[in-house]
Design an enzyme around this catalytic site. Structure first.
Site, PDB file in Angstrom:
ATOM      1  N   GLY A 278       1.224  -9.978  -2.618  1.00  0.00           N
ATOM      2  CA  GLY A 278       0.023  -9.367  -2.065  1.00  0.00           C
ATOM      3  C   GLY A 278       0.190  -8.649  -0.748  1.00  0.00           C
ATOM      4  O   GLY A 278      -0.789  -8.177  -0.166  1.00  0.00           O
ATOM      5  N   GLU A 320       6.176 -13.930  -3.827  1.00  0.00           N
ATOM      6  CA  GLU A 320       6.274 -13.035  -4.989  1.00  0.00           C
ATOM      7  C   GLU A 320       5.850 -11.606  -4.651  1.00  0.00           C
ATOM      8  O   GLU A 320       4.876 -11.100  -5.203  1.00  0.00           O
ATOM      9  CB  GLU A 320       5.387 -13.562  -6.109  1.00  0.00           C
ATOM     10  CG  GLU A 320       5.776 -14.940  -6.589  1.00  0.00           C
ATOM     11  CD  GLU A 320       4.752 -15.568  -7.516  1.00  0.00           C
ATOM     12  OE1 GLU A 320       5.145 -16.427  -8.308  1.00  0.00           O
ATOM     13  OE2 GLU A 320       3.562 -15.199  -7.442  1.00  0.00           O
ATOM     14  N   PRO A 321       6.571 -10.938  -3.763  1.00  0.00           N
ATOM     15  CA  PRO A 321       6.180  -9.562  -3.457  1.00  0.00           C
ATOM     16  C   PRO A 321       6.521  -8.618  -4.604  1.00  0.00           C
ATOM     17  O   PRO A 321       7.617  -8.686  -5.163  1.00  0.00           O
ATOM     18  CB  PRO A 321       7.027  -9.236  -2.218  1.00  0.00           C
ATOM     19  CG  PRO A 321       8.241 -10.100  -2.366  1.00  0.00           C
ATOM     20  CD  PRO A 321       7.789 -11.362  -3.054  1.00  0.00           C
ATOM     21  N   GLY A 322       5.584  -7.768  -4.973  1.00  0.00           N
ATOM     22  CA  GLY A 322       5.858  -6.741  -5.974  1.00  0.00           C
ATOM     23  C   GLY A 322       5.772  -5.391  -5.293  1.00  0.00           C
ATOM     24  O   GLY A 322       6.772  -4.718  -5.030  1.00  0.00           O
ATOM     25  N   ARG A 323       4.535  -5.047  -4.924  1.00  0.00           N
ATOM     26  CA  ARG A 323       4.277  -3.758  -4.276  1.00  0.00           C
ATOM     27  C   ARG A 323       5.148  -3.551  -3.030  1.00  0.00           C
ATOM     28  O   ARG A 323       5.663  -2.453  -2.816  1.00  0.00           O
ATOM     29  CB  ARG A 323       2.800  -3.733  -3.853  1.00  0.00           C
ATOM     30  CG  ARG A 323       2.322  -2.412  -3.267  1.00  0.00           C
ATOM     31  CD  ARG A 323       0.929  -2.586  -2.634  1.00  0.00           C
ATOM     32  NE  ARG A 323       0.080  -3.477  -3.365  1.00  0.00           N
ATOM     33  CZ  ARG A 323      -0.860  -3.110  -4.243  1.00  0.00           C
ATOM     34  NH1 ARG A 323      -1.070  -1.835  -4.457  1.00  0.00           N
ATOM     35  NH2 ARG A 323      -1.593  -4.008  -4.858  1.00  0.00           N
ATOM     36  N   ARG A 360      -4.721   4.387 -10.054  1.00  0.00           N
ATOM     37  CA  ARG A 360      -5.180   3.570  -8.925  1.00  0.00           C
ATOM     38  C   ARG A 360      -6.298   4.252  -8.127  1.00  0.00           C
ATOM     39  O   ARG A 360      -7.172   3.594  -7.592  1.00  0.00           O
ATOM     40  CB  ARG A 360      -4.013   3.186  -8.017  1.00  0.00           C
ATOM     41  CG  ARG A 360      -2.965   2.319  -8.737  1.00  0.00           C
ATOM     42  CD  ARG A 360      -1.968   1.688  -7.778  1.00  0.00           C
ATOM     43  NE  ARG A 360      -2.592   0.686  -6.949  1.00  0.00           N
ATOM     44  CZ  ARG A 360      -2.993   0.844  -5.730  1.00  0.00           C
ATOM     45  NH1 ARG A 360      -2.804   2.016  -5.133  1.00  0.00           N
ATOM     46  NH2 ARG A 360      -3.580  -0.110  -5.052  1.00  0.00           N
ATOM     47  N   TYR A 364      -9.407   1.938  -8.144  1.00  0.00           N
ATOM     48  CA  TYR A 364      -9.639   1.159  -6.915  1.00  0.00           C
ATOM     49  C   TYR A 364     -10.065   2.029  -5.747  1.00  0.00           C
ATOM     50  O   TYR A 364     -10.086   1.549  -4.619  1.00  0.00           O
ATOM     51  CB  TYR A 364      -8.359   0.442  -6.475  1.00  0.00           C
ATOM     52  CG  TYR A 364      -7.612  -0.298  -7.545  1.00  0.00           C
ATOM     53  CD1 TYR A 364      -8.184  -1.387  -8.184  1.00  0.00           C
ATOM     54  CD2 TYR A 364      -6.322   0.078  -7.906  1.00  0.00           C
ATOM     55  CE1 TYR A 364      -7.477  -2.083  -9.156  1.00  0.00           C
ATOM     56  CE2 TYR A 364      -5.615  -0.617  -8.879  1.00  0.00           C
ATOM     57  CZ  TYR A 364      -6.201  -1.690  -9.504  1.00  0.00           C
ATOM     58  OH  TYR A 364      -5.502  -2.375 -10.455  1.00  0.00           O
ATOM     59  N   CYS A 391      -9.361  15.196 -19.226  1.00  0.00           N
ATOM     60  CA  CYS A 391     -10.736  15.618 -19.475  1.00  0.00           C
ATOM     61  C   CYS A 391     -11.699  14.615 -18.897  1.00  0.00           C
ATOM     62  O   CYS A 391     -12.381  13.886 -19.630  1.00  0.00           O
ATOM     63  CB  CYS A 391     -10.943  15.783 -20.970  1.00  0.00           C
ATOM     64  SG  CYS A 391      -9.954  17.131 -21.568  1.00  0.00           S
TER      65      CYS A 391
HETATM   66  N1  LLP Z   1       2.086 -12.962  -7.824  1.00  0.00           N
HETATM   67  C1  LLP Z   1       1.005 -13.063  -8.588  1.00  0.00           C
HETATM   68  C2  LLP Z   1       0.652 -14.350  -9.181  1.00  0.00           C
HETATM   69  C3  LLP Z   1       0.208 -11.933  -8.832  1.00  0.00           C
HETATM   70  O1  LLP Z   1      -0.875 -12.046  -9.579  1.00  0.00           O
HETATM   71  C4  LLP Z   1       0.583 -10.694  -8.256  1.00  0.00           C
HETATM   72  C5  LLP Z   1      -0.217  -9.493  -8.501  1.00  0.00           C
HETATM   73  C6  LLP Z   1       1.740 -10.644  -7.471  1.00  0.00           C
HETATM   74  C7  LLP Z   1       2.465 -11.799  -7.271  1.00  0.00           C
HETATM   75  C8  LLP Z   1       2.233  -9.369  -6.841  1.00  0.00           C
HETATM   76  O2  LLP Z   1       1.326  -8.819  -5.954  1.00  0.00           O
HETATM   77  P1  LLP Z   1       1.779  -7.581  -5.017  1.00  0.00           P
HETATM   78  O3  LLP Z   1       2.762  -8.133  -4.025  1.00  0.00           O
HETATM   79  O4  LLP Z   1       2.412  -6.531  -5.885  1.00  0.00           O
HETATM   80  O5  LLP Z   1       0.528  -7.128  -4.412  1.00  0.00           O
HETATM   81  N2  LLP Z   1      -2.934  -3.331 -10.151  1.00  0.00           N
HETATM   82  C9  LLP Z   1      -3.296  -3.679  -8.784  1.00  0.00           C
HETATM   83  C10 LLP Z   1      -2.567  -4.886  -8.302  1.00  0.00           C
HETATM   84  C11 LLP Z   1      -2.780  -6.096  -9.164  1.00  0.00           C
HETATM   85  C12 LLP Z   1      -1.927  -7.225  -8.719  1.00  0.00           C
HETATM   86  C13 LLP Z   1      -2.007  -8.373  -9.649  1.00  0.00           C
HETATM   87  N3  LLP Z   1      -1.217  -9.472  -9.255  1.00  0.00           N
HETATM   88  C14 LLP Z   1      -3.016  -2.475  -7.895  1.00  0.00           C
HETATM   89  O6  LLP Z   1      -2.592  -1.439  -8.397  1.00  0.00           O
HETATM   90  O7  LLP Z   1      -3.244  -2.519  -6.687  1.00  0.00           O
END
Ligand code: LLP
Length: 463
Positions: A278, A320-323, A360, A364, A391
């Site tokens: 997050g 758990e960083p993704g973004r 996005r 959002y 469209c």
């Molecule tokens: N861990 C868990 C359990 C999660 O549910 C998520 C994201 C992450 C880690 C990774 O979060 P991050 O670090 O990437 O923010 N589609 C949305 C984001 C949805 C995230 C869902 N869970 C967007 O485009 O902003």
């Protein structure tokens, strides 16, 4: 710099009374390092380059729209997270942000673990050779088939999200004659928003088991009593694109309190806590993300402090960083098709992609930046809305931004920070062909996800 401070004044901006647009940058040709990946720069002719390759060459070889991912930046970010948390903690990359076989191999090589949340992500991870014990399996409604596969593969942990799932996973593990390592995902009552957090008594959402009214404690009781499960810890994920550490601190505190209650009731000190992902990134120059080492320090300080006061052994922390890992590493390259000045309103710049490659903005209200990248320009700034070719009038890529007023069809423009949740959320709306993801590194570019073709579309259409 304020809008009025610009010498020429942005075209059209004076007539707009509302909107989110920022002031035009003093120099529209400048590339703010905050939003562009690390090897991005302009060459002597003014063309943007990534990994040493110009966008003109990339567009020629791979076409547009396309995502270009800076591989050395991705790897550097993995290392920064791993180093910041050190050997006493675990970093799980959240595959939902963007996953492909190449990404899995990079993660493996850089020592990261992987969070997957579907059978498809699990298959990709295993297929690319991620050791199963380095995989965490998430999701609020994993199917029986998915759980079977995860247990058979021997994933390192399954994060349990409901009372039904506690029993389901336990039965499946028993049937396979194993004790599955699990965590329980708890809802800590912290609702995180983009730039702030709001503490709430109850969270009205589908994930996790609430700490409030003893639900999480009851889940722990049940999990500890089932032979098929080895409960290793508690998990909390409070939201996404968060800059303020306060929400994570409240979450960490509440999770540690739960560990203390578990110790008091069961005489067991669970060895791990996971504080989720997050962490926010910069989409525009106005965003100020934290560095991994600051985040690691803030989280480990609070956990250590809380554990000391509860007289608990400090658990192993995972995140758990993704973004925050993949987001800043890629940009989307588009070709400008049409330019429509709406007198007294704004100029619409249409590109060859849109909501099918970046949902996005529509979903959002996300803010992005954009730059002219095939050349530089000294023309005055023009307030634009970058829109796609779908469209739908909500098909907006960048809601309000400034581009040079001499922008012309055929110019290449790029939207930075599209590495996360763009390709992974891409669609075939209007039968659009989903763009490729091209990894660029040290003067070499290769597609790691190829562009879809019309044959791909037709091959699914079996009626
Ligand atoms: N861990 C868990 C359990 C999660 O549910 C998520 C994201 C992450 C880690 C990774 O979060 P991050 O670090 O990437 O923010 N589609 C949305 C984001 C949805 C995230 C869902 N869970 C967007 O485009 O902003």
């Amino acid at each position: 710099m304020s809008r009025s401070a610009h010498p020429a004044g942005p075209r059209h901006a004076d007539v707009l009374t509302e909107g989110h647009y920022s002031a035009p940058a003093a120099d529209l040709n400048a590339l703010d390092a905050k939003v562009w990946s690390r090897t991005v720069t302009r060459d002597a002719d003014g063309a943007l380059t990534v990994g040493g390759i110009t966008v003109a060459r990339l567009a020629e070889e791979f076409g547009t729209p396309a995502y270009f991912l800076d591989e050395s930046d991705f790897r550097a970010r993995c290392r920064a997270w791993a180093d910041a948390f050190g050997p006493g903690a675990d970093v799980f990359y959240a595959g939902k942000a963007f996953l492909s076989r190449a990404v899995v191999r990079w993660l493996k090589e850089e020592g990261l673990n992987l969070d997957v949340c579907s059978g498809g992500e699990l298959t990709t991870a295993l297929d690319a050779g991620m050791p199963a014990e380095r995989i965490a399996f998430h999701g609020n409604n994993k199917t029986v088939a998915e759980i079977e596969r995860a247990v058979e593969a021997g994933v390192g942990r399954i994060v349990l999200d409901s009372f039904q799932e506690i029993v389901r996973v336990a039965h499946i593990a028993q049937r396979h004659g194993v004790r599955q390592r699990v965590q329980i995902r708890v809802t800590v009552g912290v609702e995180a928003h983009t730039h702030e957090f709001i503490a709430t008594a109850h969270e009205d959402q589908k994930f996790g088991i609430a700490l409030a009214d003893g639900q999480a404690a009851e889940a722990v009781r049940r999990a500890l009593n089932l032979d098929g499960l080895e409960l290793i810890g508690v998990h909390s994920h409070i939201g996404s694109q968060i800059f303020d550490m306060a929400g994570f601190e409240v979450s960490a505190r509440r999770v540690v309190q739960l560990l203390a209650e578990i110790r008091d009731e069961h005489g067991v000190e669970l060895p791990e806590i996971d504080l989720g992902g997050g962490l926010g990134i910069a989409y525009t120059s106005e965003d100020d993300p934290r560095e991994p080492h600051e985040i690691a320090k803030a989280l480990s300080d609070i956990v250590t402090r809380e554990c000391e006061s509860a007289k608990l052994r400090t658990p192993r922390i995972s995140v758990e960083p993704g973004r925050a890992i993949v987001g800043p590493t890629a940009f989307t390259l588009y070709e400008v098709g049409t330019i429509k000045p709406l007198e007294g309103l704004r100029t619409y710049v249409s590109v060859d992609g849109g909501m099918s490659d970046n949902i996005r903005t529509a979903l959002y209200d996300a803010e992005y930046s954009v730059a002219l990248v095939s050349r530089t320009s000294d023309a005055e700034p023009m307030l634009v809305r970058v829109v796609g070719k779908h469209c739908e009038s909500g098909d907006i890529v960048v809601k309000d931004a400034f581009l040079p007023a001499d922008l012309a069809p055929g110019d290449l423009i790029a939207v930075p920070a599209t590495g996360a949740y763009c390709r992974s959320m891409a669609s075939n709306y209007n039968h659009a062909l989903r763009p490729p993801v091209v990894a660029v590194r040290d003067g070499e570019a290769r597609a790691i996800v190829r562009r879809e073709t019309e044959e791909d579309l037709l091959s699914l259409d079996v009626g």
